[in-house]
Design a protein around this motif. Structure first.
Motif, PDB file in Angstrom:
ATOM      1  N   GLY A  88       0.787  -1.233   0.000  1.00  0.00           N
ATOM      2  CA  GLY A  88       0.000   0.000   0.000  1.00  0.00           C
ATOM      3  C   GLY A  88       0.816   1.279   0.000  1.00  0.00           C
TER       4      GLY A  88
ATOM      5  N   VAL B 103       1.807   4.974  -0.645  1.00  0.00           N
ATOM      6  CA  VAL B 103       1.046   6.198  -0.871  1.00  0.00           C
ATOM      7  C   VAL B 103       2.028   7.325  -1.188  1.00  0.00           C
TER       8      VAL B 103
ATOM      9  N   ILE C 230       0.401  18.486   6.379  1.00  0.00           N
ATOM     10  CA  ILE C 230       0.053  17.247   7.077  1.00  0.00           C
ATOM     11  C   ILE C 230      -1.260  16.744   6.505  1.00  0.00           C
ATOM     12  N   LYS C 231      -1.423  15.426   6.467  1.00  0.00           N
ATOM     13  CA  LYS C 231      -2.734  14.873   6.131  1.00  0.00           C
ATOM     14  C   LYS C 231      -3.275  14.204   7.381  1.00  0.00           C
ATOM     15  N   LEU C 232      -4.392  14.699   7.862  1.00  0.00           N
ATOM     16  CA  LEU C 232      -5.004  14.092   9.039  1.00  0.00           C
ATOM     17  C   LEU C 232      -5.948  12.981   8.598  1.00  0.00           C
ATOM     18  N   SER C 233      -6.420  12.245   9.551  1.00  0.00           N
ATOM     19  CA  SER C 233      -7.355  11.176   9.233  1.00  0.00           C
ATOM     20  C   SER C 233      -7.985  10.686  10.515  1.00  0.00           C
ATOM     21  N   GLN C 234      -9.207  10.183  10.393  1.00  0.00           N
ATOM     22  CA  GLN C 234      -9.837   9.542  11.549  1.00  0.00           C
ATOM     23  C   GLN C 234      -8.993   8.324  11.960  1.00  0.00           C
ATOM     24  N   GLU C 235      -8.284   7.746  10.985  1.00  0.00           N
ATOM     25  CA  GLU C 235      -7.453   6.578  11.267  1.00  0.00           C
ATOM     26  C   GLU C 235      -6.023   7.053  11.539  1.00  0.00           C
TER      27      GLU C 235
ATOM     28  N   LYS D 185      -3.121   6.678   9.226  1.00  0.00           N
ATOM     29  CA  LYS D 185      -3.125   7.457   7.989  1.00  0.00           C
ATOM     30  C   LYS D 185      -2.655   8.905   8.167  1.00  0.00           C
TER      31      LYS D 185
ATOM     32  N   THR E 186      -0.048  11.699   8.270  1.00  0.00           N
ATOM     33  CA  THR E 186       1.300  11.766   7.694  1.00  0.00           C
ATOM     34  C   THR E 186       2.226  12.602   8.568  1.00  0.00           C
TER      35      THR E 186
ATOM     36  N   GLU F 239      -4.049  22.061  12.507  1.00  0.00           N
ATOM     37  CA  GLU F 239      -4.888  21.749  11.342  1.00  0.00           C
ATOM     38  C   GLU F 239      -6.193  21.039  11.697  1.00  0.00           C
TER      39      GLU F 239
ATOM     40  N   PRO G 262      -9.694  20.313  12.958  1.00  0.00           N
ATOM     41  CA  PRO G 262     -10.816  21.174  13.340  1.00  0.00           C
ATOM     42  C   PRO G 262     -11.306  20.770  14.732  1.00  0.00           C
TER      43      PRO G 262
ATOM     44  N   ARG H  23      -1.736   0.650  -7.725  1.00  0.00           N
ATOM     45  CA  ARG H  23      -1.454  -0.565  -6.974  1.00  0.00           C
ATOM     46  C   ARG H  23      -1.388  -1.807  -7.856  1.00  0.00           C
TER      47      ARG H  23
ATOM     48  N   GLN I 172      -4.123  19.316   0.387  1.00  0.00           N
ATOM     49  CA  GLN I 172      -3.043  19.751   1.266  1.00  0.00           C
ATOM     50  C   GLN I 172      -2.224  20.907   0.685  1.00  0.00           C
TER      51      GLN I 172
ATOM     52  N   THR J  43      -9.878  14.812   4.207  1.00  0.00           N
ATOM     53  CA  THR J  43      -8.475  15.143   4.491  1.00  0.00           C
ATOM     54  C   THR J  43      -8.258  15.539   5.947  1.00  0.00           C
TER      55      THR J  43
END
Lengths: 572, 572
Positions: free
Chosen positions: A398, A400, A412-417, A420, A422, A565, A567, B175, B220, B293
């Motif tokens: 995987g 990216v 930066i890339k945020l995520s609920q996970e 993920k 960065t 970043e 919210p 991928r 981003q 994001t």
């Protein structure tokens, strides 16, 4: 995306992207980085043709776009974008870990976006297949205590035989994902440690040793002994050509006399015997027979023994057998027991029957190899196809590609996970080594490119005081997880590989014209796996996670930006 | 193998090979046959270059071979071999089943062997990917009872919305297993029923609709609203260009007033909002925003609503949102509820907010689709990458290539594993249809090529008597399993496609110059799956095995040959 950036005037603004993965494949704890060679070829030749432009203009998704974009930017402006591009990369074949940038792309926003998908394609599968291959080679050669029992008749030779590497051959062309997928698989399986391929095209393209035997259809094309009745082979002992079948039938007749069956033709399949004779006469020095077409032990193995004895009589050393179905452990053990029995009954046959190959090749994967290594078996080489080339255990790595800096600002890339999220900013990674020979990797250390590079701690460093001379390392996400490390050697993982239109760090290929540097990369992979990293990261069961840590400054940078970043959720 | 046959004078003897598979992929009960088009291209251009020959002569595995073989046979003799070749094939896109020959290769032993591996490569992956794609399209469109709850506000429109097909888009390039693997995947995903691809190269090569949105890196690259502060968009209602952000911020400020937060900038991410504005101004008619994001609902969805309202005010219809992480069912439902709320609060926005797309695209596979179809969700389209193109659920179709006749004699391959026993002889397969419209396939009937072809039983046939007029069918291996079938229509599955050096049955491509006949094949696939076969073979859970039966003559032939070839085991 590039069009949109061009349209609002951002396409040429400076941006840094990183290509990395988040999780090691195959439930393992390491990955082999590959695909840099093809990525550099892409960078060197990246352009849109007039034909490409015409297609893009005509496609409904883009037909409302300003045509200046295609003509000015894609056709002509791209050279400027490439001229401003710098790519840093980990060396091809390096053992790498999650979160470590494999490629760092410093250029403009436009070129960064345009390269994204193709670079991912060129890194993902090569790295996956090299990793898969390296794991299979490790498993194939894992200690097999039972092996000595029957492979060698004397105890003195047993240990040497036991340690003999078991060649792994890539047999995947027919099941690979497309013709190019097959050649990519052959290439990077070799880099990962395989010893040869049955893919002749890949052999030609990459200088990989080719290897193969006959198929069932070869055996089936022989229906009786008639077609080989007159076939002669040069007898090295009598110095003349002789009919080969005569000698072979002598052994079958002898066997039939010891049997309850009336005629020799009943005891084994005639067509199969004819096929083996034909193959022996055409490849007397390389006679490896596929023995499971009719009945592996009752027909195939017996026929092979007749032919192998005849070859021995003629002064040739037979090669061995291939098993492609059934219980590979039991069947291979029976083969080895039978070879031993021949030697016991006729000690003069020791040379011909001691080193016979038993290739196993039926739907083998890493789990099968582990299972086999725990059983009694007599396999000396593996032919692995489908599960190697398609990476059945996990068919995609995987990787990216994320923007980490734009216009000098970290992104930066945020995520609920959590996995993920960065790590922002332009970074470099260093591998810290320790241990007696400064050969054991301790951890990978990631810091900002503008931080002072970490250096080795001198042997006399005061390692007992609280961190004196040591390097403080933090886990990027687990606040409590901190280390003070005293590396005796520090190696940077990144090198500049593409600078302003040219490949700059290509010295790997200088010494090795035969195979585009593949052998050198292959050796580098083996060296890391066998001499540097311990089996804690490479073993099949419960491998241990290797630490990728960050500098205190990067840790602070990451967490400040994250808070800025993200919210603030409202809840009422 | 070919060298060996040449050496003993058998290389030009007549042989018939069959390419087939033994088991349907993905625990399913059907397979879509694909790859014929590429196979025919191979046959038309098959040759060894002088360069190839030089390589073969130089390789250690073949260096002891007589050089006449390369120069006479491979370089020159191959044309004769191709001139004698006939290939019969099932039509591209046909729903096929285990044991049915997909290709029948009638020629010489030499050419048959040389084509084996490449033909397998060209059929295996295309058939696998088309099958995988067709399964995903079926699952994506499976009835979702919950969907009506919130997708439509009135009951009258609910059923039409519910039945609306959910487009499936292939997003796998990054991928896929190599660049060519990616293009093959795009091509045959489309044949299997996908609606578009993000692979622009495949779009260009095969005429497949291209489709895609922006990535996280696009979002981003926007750090503040400054960059879009002056951006104008033509307002269709006022007939003049206006600053787009002004209108967008109006909605954000209004929202902030209803919130406890002090300033409007705190409620959603500025960079994300700037990115959506930029995208809206560059693609006002195709504004699909990636909303995960920073925070999907708190930031992404809100920002999209602001932009969508502004687009609506300017006279454009916004396109929708993409979700790439998190709980896709819950998040998509929230999106749809929020769109409904806008319509409820402002009924004039019905046009802009009723048909918004919600694309889901995070690691989706067939099992995920099944799970989603059982939940409340608001997804209207799927973007599927990794698990589609790598066929993660089963990354290889096990096609094999076996000799079935040699020199006019039937050949069989036995095996300890019953499933690996081949059906000998040159065969043809017919599909029997029944049912009210003669559209329902009853079974596939395999007989020897020299048997009289089966014919439909006239409607007046005496179907009540004991088999009068019916066709007796036998299971090839289960002696007791026999049927008498009264097909109202019989269709041969095989057609001659390559005859003595030329492709002869290429009429599929005549009508359709745009995409090499792909659309026609795609339609053919859908017709079979939706109008001919019932869901008993296509469903996800407990699909039923489709019968492939043999003629009584073929049954006898198989079992006599089997007994003749199998060795008699000795046991003492």
């Amino acid at each position: 995306m590039t069009y949109s950036h061009w349209k609002i005037g951002k396409v040429n603004e400076p941006a840094v992207f990183e290509l990395f993965f988040r999780k090691n494949p195959f439930h393992g704890e390491y990955t082999i980085f590959c695909g840099l060679d093809e990525s550099l070829k892409l960078l060197q030749s990246f352009q849109f043709t007039v034909d490409d432009i015409d297609y893009l203009k005509s496609t409904p998704a883009l037909q409302h776009c300003d045509t200046e974009f295609f003509d000015e930017y894609l056709l002509h402006g791209l050279n400027d974008a490439l001229a401003s591009l710098k790519v840093y990369s980990v060396q091809e074949g390096t053992v790498v870990f999650p979160k470590c940038p494999l490629l760092i792309i410093e250029g403009t926003l436009g070129i960064g976006h345009l390269l994204e998908t193709t670079l991912l394609n060129l890194i993902n599968y090569p790295s996956l297949i090299a990793t898969n291959a390296s794991r299979m080679v490790l498993r194939a050669n894992e200690m097999n205590e039972h092996h000595t029992n029957y492979c060698s008749s004397t105890s003195s030779s047993s240990s040497s035989k036991n340690n003999k590497p078991k060649p792994c051959l890539e047999f995947g062309l027919r099941r690979a994902q497309g013709p190019d997928g097959a050649c990519t698989a052959s290439k990077y399986s070799y880099v990962g440690g395989f010893d040869g391929t049955s893919n002749v095209q890949a052999g030609k393209m990459f200088g990989i040793p080719i290897s193969g035997t006959h198929a069932h259809s070869y055996i089936q094309s022989f229906t009786s002994l008639d077609v080989v009745a007159q076939l002669t082979l040069y007898n090295k002992k009598s110095n003349k050509k002789e009919v080969f079948l005569t000698r072979v039938l002598m052994y079958r007749t002898a066997k039939a006399h010891n049997s309850t069956l009336s005629s020799s033709s009943s005891i084994t399949n005639d067509g199969e015997l004819a096929a083996f004779c034909a193959y022996a006469c055409t490849f007397p020095n390389n006679c490896l027979c596929l023995i499971d077409t009719y009945d592996t032990i009752a027909s195939g193995l017996e026929n092979f023994i007749f032919v192998a004895k005849a070859l021995d009589d003629f002064g040739y050393v037979p090669k061995g057998v291939r098993l492609d179905s059934g219980d590979l452990a039991a069947l291979s053990a029976t083969c080895q027991h039978t070879f031993q029995k021949v030697i016991t009954e006729e000690p003069t046959r020791r040379l011909a029957f001691t080193d016979l190959t038993v290739v196993a090749s039926n739907d083998i994967n890493e789990a099968t190899l582990v299972e086999l290594s725990r059983k009694e078996h007599g396999i000396t080489a593996f032919g692995i196809g489908t599960n190697l080339v398609t990476c059945q255990a996990q068919p995609a790595l995987g990787c990216v590609y994320k923007l980490v800096q734009f216009n000098g600002e970290p992104r930066i890339k945020l995520s609920q996970e959590l996995v993920k999220v960065t790590i922002p900013g332009v970074k470099r990674v260093y591998r810290f080594f320790g241990g007696p020979d400064k050969k054991a990797p301790l951890l990978d250390y990631m810091c900002l490119a503008d931080e002072d590079p970490p250096t080795a701690v001198a042997a006399g460093g005061n390692q007992n005081s609280s961190g004196g001379g040591g390097i403080i390392c933090r886990h990027p996400f687990r606040q409590q997880h901190r280390l003070i490390v005293f590396p005796s050697r520090v190696e940077p993982l990144h090198r500049l590989v593409f600078d302003r239109g040219n490949v700059v760090h290509d010295d790997d290929k200088d010494n090795d014209n035969d195979d585009n540097g593949l052998s050198k990369t292959r050796t580098y992979v083996q060296k890391q796996l066998h001499e540097e990293f311990s089996d804690t990261i490479t073993r099949y069961e419960n491998p241990k996670e290797y630490d990728v840590m960050v500098s205190p400054k990067l840790y602070k940078y990451l967490h400040e930006l994250w808070e800025r970043e993200a919210p603030i959720e409202e809840r009422r």
